[in-house]
Design an enzyme around this catalytic site. Structure first.
Site, PDB file in Angstrom:
ATOM      1  N   GLU A  43       0.840  -1.192   0.000  1.00 30.38           N
ATOM      2  CA  GLU A  43       0.000   0.000   0.000  1.00 30.38           C
ATOM      3  C   GLU A  43       0.881   1.250   0.000  1.00 30.38           C
ATOM      4  O   GLU A  43       1.919   1.291   0.660  1.00 30.38           O
ATOM      5  CB  GLU A  43      -0.888  -0.004   1.244  1.00 30.38           C
ATOM      6  CG  GLU A  43      -1.764   1.241   1.400  1.00 30.38           C
ATOM      7  CD  GLU A  43      -2.517   1.265   2.727  1.00 30.38           C
ATOM      8  OE1 GLU A  43      -3.550   1.937   2.782  1.00 30.38           O
ATOM      9  OE2 GLU A  43      -2.067   0.611   3.703  1.00 30.38           O
ATOM     10  N   LYS A 109      -9.778   2.683  -2.210  1.00 33.06           N
ATOM     11  CA  LYS A 109      -9.970   2.090  -0.890  1.00 33.06           C
ATOM     12  C   LYS A 109     -11.323   2.496  -0.311  1.00 33.06           C
ATOM     13  O   LYS A 109     -11.652   3.671  -0.204  1.00 33.06           O
ATOM     14  CB  LYS A 109      -8.842   2.546   0.031  1.00 33.06           C
ATOM     15  CG  LYS A 109      -8.809   1.887   1.392  1.00 33.06           C
ATOM     16  CD  LYS A 109      -7.586   2.379   2.164  1.00 33.06           C
ATOM     17  CE  LYS A 109      -7.446   1.705   3.513  1.00 33.06           C
ATOM     18  NZ  LYS A 109      -6.252   2.225   4.244  1.00 33.06           N
ATOM     19  N   CYS A 143      -5.564  -2.742   2.760  1.00 28.20           N
ATOM     20  CA  CYS A 143      -5.301  -2.632   4.195  1.00 28.20           C
ATOM     21  C   CYS A 143      -6.545  -2.745   5.073  1.00 28.20           C
ATOM     22  O   CYS A 143      -7.030  -3.839   5.337  1.00 28.20           O
ATOM     23  CB  CYS A 143      -4.536  -1.342   4.466  1.00 28.20           C
ATOM     24  SG  CYS A 143      -3.602  -1.377   6.023  1.00 28.20           S
TER      25      CYS A 143
END
Length: 258
Positions: A43, A109, A143
């Site tokens: 990431e 995300k 994540c």
């Protein structure tokens, strides 16, 4: 469908230094000896996990995305990871996959890490995506998405779940537990890439990047070391397992709501 060769790359990151990170990953990728179809970076691989979006953001036609395209073309493997992207007045923690033929796949995300104030600096994504590579259906996540199993629920839409992360050492057990849980519950392979070292906020990371099968077992695990691992994923074995143990047939129905 032939096996898919996946390479995970685990490394320290140079804080807010995209050029140095690109050079570093170029050197690491050049060391890959095995044939590979997909190279997975962490990431925010150009900056580290930063809240300084305005000063660190790039565009989709910027230097780092072009580097991904060029690296994919030169290696013959798709290259993916997330980085800070600016579009208009908005900033995104965007997963990008660049294919050797030039195609790009992008996922923003969905779950922004509130504890670090990510939701105050970035816009959340609204759509989950899947894309195909050599016949494999792949679903990318970033994540904090790992903590939300409803978002990653597999309804027969993917074979490989990808996670790229900057997941800190203090919650490492959660990382190890959840990447296995996502593989088991979704009857899919998981490739999960974290970083090591310390970031610009002196936060330590202990890696744990791994390639995991649908039983939750490690195929490859980098521990806390800098380096890479390549593994061949067997789709025939996955399909046979799903056929023998059709747990998905008893999954609960639900609808996602914002």
């Amino acid at each position: 469908m032939r096996p898919l060769n996946v390479t995970i790359v685990q490394s320290e990151l140079h804080w807010h230094d995209a050029a140095e990170n690109r050079d570093m990953f170029s050197r690491q990728i050049a060391r890959i000896e095995e044939p590979t179809d997909l190279i997975v970076l962490p990431e925010m691989f150009t900056t580290g996990f930063t809240m300084e979006a305005p000063s660190q953001a790039e565009s989709m036609d910027g230097t780092s995305v072009n580097w991904m395209r060029e690296t994919a073309a030169s290696t013959g493997a798709a290259v993916c990871g997330s980085l800070v992207i600016r579009e208009g007045e908005n900033y995104y923690n965007r997963y990008i996959c660049a294919e050797p033929g030039g195609a790009l796949h992008a996922y923003d995300k969905r779950h922004l890490f509130r504890l670090a104030g990510e939701h105050e600096h970035y816009s959340a994504g609204a759509e989950r995506i899947t894309f195909e590579l050599h016949g494999w259906r792949i679903c990318p996540m970033i994540c904090y998405d790992l903590r939300f199993p409803v978002w990653s629920r597999n309804r027969g839409s993917y074979d490989l779940l990808l996670y790229v992360a900057n997941w800190p050492n203090r919650r490492h057990l959660a990382w190890e537990t959840l990447i296995r849980a996502r593989a088991i519950e979704n009857l899919a392979y998981v490739a999960a890439v974290n970083r090591v070292g310390e970031d610009g906020n002196d936060l330590p990371y202990s890696g744990g990047s791994a390639i995991i099968d649908y039983l939750g077992q490690d195929i490859a695990n980098l521990g806390d070391a800098t380096g890479y691992a390549t593994a061949a994923l067997d789709c025939d074995a996955l399909l046979k397992f799903r056929d023998r143990f059709p747990f998905h047939a008893d999954a609960d129905e639900f609808e996602l709501r914002d």
